[in-house]
Design a protein around this motif. Structure first.
Motif, PDB file in Angstrom:
ATOM      1  N   ASP A 120       0.841  -1.200   0.000  1.00 36.34           N
ATOM      2  CA  ASP A 120       0.000   0.000   0.000  1.00 36.34           C
ATOM      3  C   ASP A 120       0.877   1.250   0.000  1.00 36.34           C
ATOM      4  O   ASP A 120       1.926   1.287   0.649  1.00 36.34           O
ATOM      5  CB  ASP A 120      -0.902   0.042   1.237  1.00 36.34           C
ATOM      6  CG  ASP A 120      -2.071  -0.921   1.139  1.00 36.34           C
ATOM      7  OD1 ASP A 120      -2.198  -1.599   0.103  1.00 36.34           O
ATOM      8  OD2 ASP A 120      -2.839  -1.007   2.108  1.00 36.34           O
ATOM      9  N   TYR A 121       0.421   2.268  -0.735  1.00 35.88           N
ATOM     10  CA  TYR A 121       1.111   3.562  -0.702  1.00 35.88           C
ATOM     11  C   TYR A 121       0.452   4.382   0.406  1.00 35.88           C
ATOM     12  O   TYR A 121      -0.739   4.662   0.362  1.00 35.88           O
ATOM     13  CB  TYR A 121       1.004   4.290  -2.048  1.00 35.88           C
ATOM     14  CG  TYR A 121       1.871   5.516  -2.099  1.00 35.88           C
ATOM     15  CD1 TYR A 121       3.214   5.424  -2.435  1.00 35.88           C
ATOM     16  CD2 TYR A 121       1.358   6.768  -1.772  1.00 35.88           C
ATOM     17  CE1 TYR A 121       4.022   6.538  -2.467  1.00 35.88           C
ATOM     18  CE2 TYR A 121       2.170   7.891  -1.796  1.00 35.88           C
ATOM     19  CZ  TYR A 121       3.495   7.776  -2.145  1.00 35.88           C
ATOM     20  OH  TYR A 121       4.295   8.881  -2.162  1.00 35.88           O
ATOM     21  N   VAL A 122       1.252   4.742   1.413  1.00 37.63           N
ATOM     22  CA  VAL A 122       0.705   5.415   2.586  1.00 37.63           C
ATOM     23  C   VAL A 122       1.536   6.642   2.921  1.00 37.63           C
ATOM     24  O   VAL A 122       2.662   6.816   2.457  1.00 37.63           O
ATOM     25  CB  VAL A 122       0.682   4.473   3.821  1.00 37.63           C
ATOM     26  CG1 VAL A 122      -0.227   3.295   3.596  1.00 37.63           C
ATOM     27  CG2 VAL A 122       2.066   4.022   4.208  1.00 37.63           C
ATOM     28  N   GLU A 123       0.916   7.481   3.737  1.00 37.07           N
ATOM     29  CA  GLU A 123       1.621   8.597   4.351  1.00 37.07           C
ATOM     30  C   GLU A 123       1.399   8.458   5.856  1.00 37.07           C
ATOM     31  O   GLU A 123       0.275   8.462   6.327  1.00 37.07           O
ATOM     32  CB  GLU A 123       1.076   9.923   3.845  1.00 37.07           C
ATOM     33  CG  GLU A 123       1.782  11.121   4.418  1.00 37.07           C
ATOM     34  CD  GLU A 123       1.202  12.438   3.894  1.00 37.07           C
ATOM     35  OE1 GLU A 123       1.306  13.429   4.626  1.00 37.07           O
ATOM     36  OE2 GLU A 123       0.644  12.447   2.786  1.00 37.07           O
ATOM     37  N   LEU A 124       2.503   8.306   6.583  1.00 37.71           N
ATOM     38  CA  LEU A 124       2.384   8.183   8.028  1.00 37.71           C
ATOM     39  C   LEU A 124       3.553   8.869   8.701  1.00 37.71           C
ATOM     40  O   LEU A 124       4.687   8.725   8.285  1.00 37.71           O
ATOM     41  CB  LEU A 124       2.281   6.716   8.470  1.00 37.71           C
ATOM     42  CG  LEU A 124       3.137   5.656   7.809  1.00 37.71           C
ATOM     43  CD1 LEU A 124       4.400   5.390   8.579  1.00 37.71           C
ATOM     44  CD2 LEU A 124       2.320   4.397   7.727  1.00 37.71           C
ATOM     45  N   ASP A 125       3.228   9.644   9.689  1.00 35.31           N
ATOM     46  CA  ASP A 125       4.205  10.397  10.469  1.00 35.31           C
ATOM     47  C   ASP A 125       5.098  11.251   9.571  1.00 35.31           C
ATOM     48  O   ASP A 125       6.297  11.354   9.775  1.00 35.31           O
ATOM     49  CB  ASP A 125       5.037   9.455  11.335  1.00 35.31           C
ATOM     50  CG  ASP A 125       5.721  10.199  12.472  1.00 35.31           C
ATOM     51  OD1 ASP A 125       5.116  11.143  13.003  1.00 35.31           O
ATOM     52  OD2 ASP A 125       6.868   9.846  12.821  1.00 35.31           O
ATOM     53  N   GLY A 126       4.492  11.850   8.536  1.00 33.14           N
ATOM     54  CA  GLY A 126       5.232  12.747   7.647  1.00 33.14           C
ATOM     55  C   GLY A 126       6.052  12.047   6.590  1.00 33.14           C
ATOM     56  O   GLY A 126       6.804  12.689   5.858  1.00 33.14           O
ATOM     57  N   VAL A 127       5.950  10.724   6.471  1.00 35.69           N
ATOM     58  CA  VAL A 127       6.714   9.952   5.489  1.00 35.69           C
ATOM     59  C   VAL A 127       5.741   9.324   4.502  1.00 35.69           C
ATOM     60  O   VAL A 127       4.744   8.733   4.905  1.00 35.69           O
ATOM     61  CB  VAL A 127       7.528   8.845   6.203  1.00 35.69           C
ATOM     62  CG1 VAL A 127       8.250   7.986   5.199  1.00 35.69           C
ATOM     63  CG2 VAL A 127       8.500   9.444   7.189  1.00 35.69           C
ATOM     64  N   SER A 128       6.041   9.464   3.208  1.00 30.72           N
ATOM     65  CA  SER A 128       5.197   8.875   2.164  1.00 30.72           C
ATOM     66  C   SER A 128       5.981   7.798   1.438  1.00 30.72           C
ATOM     67  O   SER A 128       7.167   7.958   1.166  1.00 30.72           O
ATOM     68  CB  SER A 128       4.756   9.933   1.158  1.00 30.72           C
ATOM     69  OG  SER A 128       3.989  10.918   1.779  1.00 30.72           O
ATOM     70  N   GLY A 158       0.550   6.255  16.675  1.00 33.77           N
ATOM     71  CA  GLY A 158       0.231   7.547  17.290  1.00 33.77           C
ATOM     72  C   GLY A 158       0.021   8.658  16.283  1.00 33.77           C
ATOM     73  O   GLY A 158      -0.365   9.768  16.661  1.00 33.77           O
ATOM     74  N   ALA A 159       0.273   8.390  15.015  1.00 34.58           N
ATOM     75  CA  ALA A 159       0.175   9.437  13.990  1.00 34.58           C
ATOM     76  C   ALA A 159      -1.035   9.189  13.090  1.00 34.58           C
ATOM     77  O   ALA A 159      -1.660   8.133  13.119  1.00 34.58           O
ATOM     78  CB  ALA A 159       1.447   9.458  13.139  1.00 34.58           C
ATOM     79  N   LYS A 160      -1.324  10.197  12.289  1.00 35.83           N
ATOM     80  CA  LYS A 160      -2.393  10.088  11.296  1.00 35.83           C
ATOM     81  C   LYS A 160      -1.882   9.234  10.143  1.00 35.83           C
ATOM     82  O   LYS A 160      -0.785   9.458   9.638  1.00 35.83           O
ATOM     83  CB  LYS A 160      -2.786  11.475  10.809  1.00 35.83           C
ATOM     84  CG  LYS A 160      -3.807  11.500   9.706  1.00 35.83           C
ATOM     85  CD  LYS A 160      -4.208  12.911   9.353  1.00 35.83           C
ATOM     86  CE  LYS A 160      -3.040  13.651   8.743  1.00 35.83           C
ATOM     87  NZ  LYS A 160      -3.388  14.978   8.248  1.00 35.83           N
ATOM     88  N   ILE A 161      -2.660   8.238   9.739  1.00 37.54           N
ATOM     89  CA  ILE A 161      -2.280   7.345   8.646  1.00 37.54           C
ATOM     90  C   ILE A 161      -3.169   7.643   7.451  1.00 37.54           C
ATOM     91  O   ILE A 161      -4.393   7.588   7.550  1.00 37.54           O
ATOM     92  CB  ILE A 161      -2.438   5.865   9.055  1.00 37.54           C
ATOM     93  CG1 ILE A 161      -1.577   5.551  10.273  1.00 37.54           C
ATOM     94  CG2 ILE A 161      -2.094   4.950   7.888  1.00 37.54           C
ATOM     95  CD1 ILE A 161      -1.838   4.175  10.861  1.00 37.54           C
ATOM     96  N   ILE A 162      -2.553   7.977   6.318  1.00 35.26           N
ATOM     97  CA  ILE A 162      -3.295   8.191   5.079  1.00 35.26           C
ATOM     98  C   ILE A 162      -2.933   7.049   4.131  1.00 35.26           C
ATOM     99  O   ILE A 162      -1.786   6.904   3.739  1.00 35.26           O
ATOM    100  CB  ILE A 162      -2.948   9.553   4.433  1.00 35.26           C
ATOM    101  CG1 ILE A 162      -3.245  10.680   5.410  1.00 35.26           C
ATOM    102  CG2 ILE A 162      -3.715   9.733   3.136  1.00 35.26           C
ATOM    103  CD1 ILE A 162      -2.758  12.035   4.942  1.00 35.26           C
ATOM    104  N   ASN A 163      -3.936   6.225   3.793  1.00 39.88           N
ATOM    105  CA  ASN A 163      -3.727   5.101   2.883  1.00 39.88           C
ATOM    106  C   ASN A 163      -4.293   5.487   1.527  1.00 39.88           C
ATOM    107  O   ASN A 163      -5.499   5.604   1.346  1.00 39.88           O
ATOM    108  CB  ASN A 163      -4.411   3.844   3.427  1.00 39.88           C
ATOM    109  CG  ASN A 163      -4.045   2.609   2.653  1.00 39.88           C
ATOM    110  OD1 ASN A 163      -3.646   2.674   1.499  1.00 39.88           O
ATOM    111  ND2 ASN A 163      -4.169   1.462   3.300  1.00 39.88           N
TER     112      ASN A 163
END
Length: 193
Positions: A120-128, A158-163
């Motif tokens: 999956d391509y995700v963005e989590l804790d400021g990392v994509s 603990g961070a916002k996860i964008i999938n």
């Protein structure tokens, strides 16, 4: 047997010593059996060898501490201060391992709740990037420029996860500029094209 029970050195009688040796042998047998069971369970698990060794040594040390306390109690030694010392050492150890334990339990949380899977391509804790794998302590992300980033699991949970991969369709907002002098119909036609 009566004469044997009367033999003593100070407050330590021969019967106390014999019973303490028997208790020690039973403790040794129990420790050996439990460690064999742990080894058997770990050979079937897919845990890393380092983690397996850490778990085995933790169980072994804990069981030896319990055995020492039981044998000392059988010898008539006051064990309350020994138990308090073990409790303080356990508290100090747990405080020093707080980050590690947080990452381990966060790893279990990620694996059970599955906010993303490998690929999956995700963005989590400021990392994509694309998720390579979720391990016990870290989640491995591969960025678009082929860098491998290890994000601690406690930061992931603990961070916002964008999938970006979970849904088939994705809305994309694009901004186009047009001159105020351009006719509205021409701008609409250009956008539709």
């Amino acid at each position: 047997l009566d004469s044997v029970s009367k033999i003593s050195i100070g407050t330590l009688s021969l019967m106390k010593l014999i019973s303490a040796v028997l208790v020690f042998l039973v403790c040794l047998l129990v420790i050996t059996i439990v460690l064999k069971i742990v080894d058997h369970v770990q050979t079937r698990s897919k845990l890393d060898n380092t983690v397996k060794g850490f778990i085995r040594s933790g169980i072994k040390v804990t069981m030896w501490l319990i055995a020492i306390i039981v044998v000392a109690s059988k010898l008539g030694i006051e064990t309350s201060s020994l138990v308090a010392l073990v409790g303080v050492a356990g508290l100090a150890l747990s405080l020093s391992l707080q980050g590690l334990l947080s990452n381990i339990f966060s790893g279990f949380t990620i694996l059970t709740s599955k906010p993303f899977t490998a690929g999956d391509y995700v963005e989590l804790d400021g990392v994509s990037g694309a998720v390579n794998k979720v391990e016990l302590l870290y989640t491995t992300i591969v960025t678009l420029d082929n860098k491998i980033i290890y994000v601690p699991n406690s930061q992931v949970t603990g961070a916002k996860i964008i999938n970006y991969t979970r849904e088939k369709l994705r809305r994309l907002d694009l901004v186009f500029n047009a001159s105020y002098d351009a006719p509205t119909e021409d701008v609409k036609a250009a956008l539709m094209d």
